[in-house]
Enzyme design. Structure first.
Site, PDB file in Angstrom:
ATOM      1  N   ASN A 109       0.823  -1.221   0.000  1.00 18.30           N
ATOM      2  CA  ASN A 109       0.000   0.000   0.000  1.00 18.30           C
ATOM      3  C   ASN A 109       0.856   1.268   0.000  1.00 18.30           C
ATOM      4  OD1 ASN A 109      -1.987  -1.867   0.126  1.00 18.30           O
ATOM      5  ND2 ASN A 109      -2.670  -1.392   2.208  1.00 18.30           N
ATOM      6  N   HIS A 155     -19.084  35.824 -30.653  1.00 18.97           N
ATOM      7  CA  HIS A 155     -20.237  35.050 -31.162  1.00 18.97           C
ATOM      8  C   HIS A 155     -19.958  34.501 -32.561  1.00 18.97           C
ATOM      9  CE1 HIS A 155     -22.462  37.224 -27.959  1.00 18.97           C
ATOM     10  NE2 HIS A 155     -21.761  38.254 -28.382  1.00 18.97           N
ATOM     11  N   SER A 276      -8.863  11.784 -48.519  1.00 22.50           N
ATOM     12  CA  SER A 276     -10.091  10.991 -48.442  1.00 22.50           C
ATOM     13  C   SER A 276      -9.944   9.766 -49.333  1.00 22.50           C
ATOM     14  CB  SER A 276     -11.264  11.850 -48.908  1.00 22.50           C
ATOM     15  OG  SER A 276     -12.296  11.037 -49.426  1.00 22.50           O
ATOM     16  N   LYS A 282      -9.739  16.062 -51.552  1.00 25.98           N
ATOM     17  CA  LYS A 282      -9.789  16.429 -50.134  1.00 25.98           C
ATOM     18  C   LYS A 282      -8.419  16.527 -49.460  1.00 25.98           C
ATOM     19  CE  LYS A 282     -12.858  17.068 -47.773  1.00 25.98           C
ATOM     20  NZ  LYS A 282     -13.909  16.250 -47.151  1.00 25.98           N
ATOM     21  N   ASN A 284      -7.793  17.062 -45.430  1.00 27.62           N
ATOM     22  CA  ASN A 284      -8.550  17.219 -44.180  1.00 27.62           C
ATOM     23  C   ASN A 284      -7.654  17.515 -42.971  1.00 27.62           C
ATOM     24  OD1 ASN A 284     -10.978  16.653 -45.523  1.00 27.62           O
ATOM     25  ND2 ASN A 284     -10.682  14.443 -45.240  1.00 27.62           N
ATOM     26  N   GLU A 289      -8.663  17.507 -35.638  1.00 27.96           N
ATOM     27  CA  GLU A 289      -9.941  16.899 -35.231  1.00 27.96           C
ATOM     28  C   GLU A 289      -9.712  15.804 -34.184  1.00 27.96           C
ATOM     29  OE1 GLU A 289     -12.871  16.786 -38.940  1.00 27.96           O
ATOM     30  OE2 GLU A 289     -10.825  16.318 -39.466  1.00 27.96           O
ATOM     31  N   TYR A 316      -6.571   1.988   2.501  1.00 27.80           N
ATOM     32  CA  TYR A 316      -6.437   1.451   1.146  1.00 27.80           C
ATOM     33  C   TYR A 316      -7.605   0.548   0.795  1.00 27.80           C
ATOM     34  CZ  TYR A 316      -4.800  -1.074  -2.935  1.00 27.80           C
ATOM     35  OH  TYR A 316      -4.724  -1.620  -4.189  1.00 27.80           O
ATOM     36  N   LYS A 324      -4.379   3.476 -12.162  1.00 28.89           N
ATOM     37  CA  LYS A 324      -3.235   3.510 -13.067  1.00 28.89           C
ATOM     38  C   LYS A 324      -3.596   3.684 -14.529  1.00 28.89           C
ATOM     39  CE  LYS A 324      -0.897   1.183  -9.672  1.00 28.89           C
ATOM     40  NZ  LYS A 324      -2.243   1.080  -9.063  1.00 28.89           N
TER      41      LYS A 324
HETATM   42  N1  ARG Z   1      -1.533  -3.451  -7.191  1.00 30.92           N
HETATM   43  C1  ARG Z   1      -2.021  -2.737  -6.058  1.00 30.92           C
HETATM   44  C2  ARG Z   1      -2.501  -1.346  -6.473  1.00 30.92           C
HETATM   45  O1  ARG Z   1      -2.115  -0.901  -7.483  1.00 30.92           O
HETATM   46  C3  ARG Z   1      -0.955  -2.575  -5.039  1.00 30.92           C
HETATM   47  C4  ARG Z   1      -1.428  -2.462  -3.630  1.00 30.92           C
HETATM   48  C5  ARG Z   1      -2.151  -3.701  -3.257  1.00 30.92           C
HETATM   49  N2  ARG Z   1      -2.368  -3.823  -1.865  1.00 30.92           N
HETATM   50  C6  ARG Z   1      -3.178  -4.728  -1.351  1.00 30.92           C
HETATM   51  N3  ARG Z   1      -3.243  -4.846  -0.106  1.00 30.92           N
HETATM   52  N4  ARG Z   1      -3.923  -5.484  -2.124  1.00 30.92           N
HETATM   53  O2  ARG Z   1      -3.253  -0.730  -5.804  1.00 30.92           O
END
Ligand code: ARG
Length: 473
Positions: A109, A155, A276, A282, A284, A289, A316, A324
């Protein structure tokens, strides 16, 4: 057996194995995981929590492992769940029993919090560097186009002429604030969480400060539970990145309009536009975009993080593993967009003639005619009224204001029923209406006059010098 397998009698279901494993994406953190582990091991040795020689063996093992990973010799395993347990398992396989001592006084954690903060610190700098390159391109383009006249819109209706240099510096201001926001976010990321353990701190006499120094953190975190629960810094970063995308998207929208036949203000370089499959003629603005489109994706990353965090109790929770992909996606998207946008801007051709012609439409000098009358003694409200009538007259006969003869101007003034006003129109009105003079007269600090734009460029260059120095430190 799993690193945590002691209390289990059964193997993890294969579906669960696949479901909760994060190695597919968090392997990207390997460098930071190893750096963090090296600092942790060194501190454990220094504090005599493990023997100095053991710490040295662990550090050498981790360094070897890092090299093997970089050479592509390591295969991570889904069974080892995440990058943290993969590295620990690989280390132990490599150096034997002593590898099992690495995790003393540490939890995944606080480890994952450390790895992510180390990663984000590097990525903020990378992103700032890309913003800086865009800022440099904006300044150099504004310098070339400081006196180019174009219509300014409100506008999306022609309002008053502006200089293209001034218009470009609008974006300079936005991206400058983006750079500063990242700098500010960095301060809150620059906090070392290791030592929080699972949530409550640890029974070992860790020296958290020395780990912070070795890893280049400005401070250590204050509260162990907050250290493992806080993802504010990711949300803050994604919010900053969303703002950058919003700015890029607005710029792209303008480029898309400008490249259209209706505007024809710019010609995109062939290398930054596409064709295109059916229409041979074309060309573009796909890049612009796509950046506009990807903006929604980064907002999505921010929204995913806000929603994921909103109901979590302390401390946690595994929900947080979901941080992530949003973080990586947000960063990757913004960096790719900046990387592509800057050379697209640098290679674009501005069609000065067309821009000037467009500024001659829509009575963009009408405010200046009113200002002319005010300077000759009329109240602004009366002048507004007179010019409104003259515009209406011009619309009827298909003329621009500067095409009226003096008699027509005088007739316009006479709608006010004030004989004095018949005197105030003179030949100098034609000079007053020339677009070059219209922009040249807007000399307020931060105004559109080329002289003011040149001053703004000077200030911009100074700001960039400071930014560059900050990034180099
Ligand atoms: N892979 C976990 C995360 O990204 C790491 C921490 C996990 N800790 C746990 N007690 N399961 O959060």
């Amino acid at each position: 057996m799993k690193l945590w397998g002691g209390r289990f009698q059964k193997n993890t279901d294969e579906l669960v194995e696949d479901f909760h494993s994060s190695i597919a994406f968090d392997q990207r953190l390997y460098l930071y995981d190893i750096k963090g582990s090296i600092a942790h091991a060194r501190m454990l040795g220094k504090q005599e929590i493990i023997k100095k020689e053991e710490a040295e063996q662990i550090i050498a093992g981790l360094e070897g492992l890092l090299q093997e990973i970089e050479e592509g010799k390591v295969e991570f395993s889904k069974g080892a769940e995440d990058i943290h347990m993969n590295i620990e398992a690989l280390l132990t396989a490599k150096i034997g029993e002593v590898g099992k001592k690495l995790h003393t006084g540490r939890s995944r954690n606080d480890q994952v919090a450390l790895d992510t903060r180390l990663f984000v610190k590097d990525e903020i700098k990378k992103t700032q560097d890309l913003v800086l390159k865009l800022l440099e391109t904006l300044v150099s383009t504004a310098e070339k186009e400081n006196a180019t006249v174009m219509p300014g819109f409100t506008h999306l209706q022609i309002a008053q002429p502006v200089t293209l240099g001034h218009h470009l510096l609008t974006y300079f201001e936005m991206f400058k604030r983006d750079f500063e926001r990242l700098e500010d976010c960095y301060k809150r990321v620059d906090v070392m969480p290791l030592g929080a353990g699972a949530l409550a701190g640890t029974t070992f006499p860790l020296d958290r400060a020395s780990v912070a120094v070795e890893l280049g953190f400005a401070q250590v975190s204050e509260n162990s539970m907050d250290s493992v629960s806080d993802r504010d810094y990711i949300i803050e970063l994604l919010s900053d990145l969303s703002m950058t995308m919003m700015h890029l998207s607005r710029f792209c929208e303008e480029i898309i309009l400008w490249a259209s036949q209706a505007f024809a203000f710019v010609e995109l370089d062939d290398a930054y536009s596409t064709g295109s499959s059916i229409m041979p003629q074309k060309k573009n603005p796909d890049v612009a975009e796509l950046i506009r489109g990807k903006t929604g994706r980064v907002y999505g990353d921010l929204m995913a993080m806000l929603t994921m965090m909103k109901g979590l109790p302390m401390a946690y929770n595994k929900d947080m593993q979901e941080d992530k992909e949003a973080l990586f996606d947000g960063l990757d998207t913004v960096q790719k967009c900046l990387l592509t946008f800057t050379p697209m801007l640098a290679t674009m051709t501005f069609k000065q003639e067309q821009m000037h012609q467009a500024a001659e439409q829509g009575f963009s000098n009408a405010t200046d005619l009113a200002d002319y009358l005010v300077k000759k003694g009329m109240s602004f409200r009366d002048a507004h009224n007179v010019v409104g009538h003259l515009v209406s007259y011009c619309l009827d006969c298909g003329k621009a204001l500067e095409h009226l003869n003096l008699e027509e101007f005088i007739q316009g003034c006479l709608i006010l029923d004030n004989k004095e006003y018949s005197e105030i129109m003179a030949e100098d009105v034609y000079e007053a209406l020339k677009l070059k003079n219209v922009v040249g007269r807007r000399l307020t600090y931060g105004g559109t006059a080329p002289t003011q734009v040149r001053e703004a460029i000077k200030r911009g260059k100074k700001a960039l010098e400071i930014f560059k120095k900050k990034l180099a430190d």
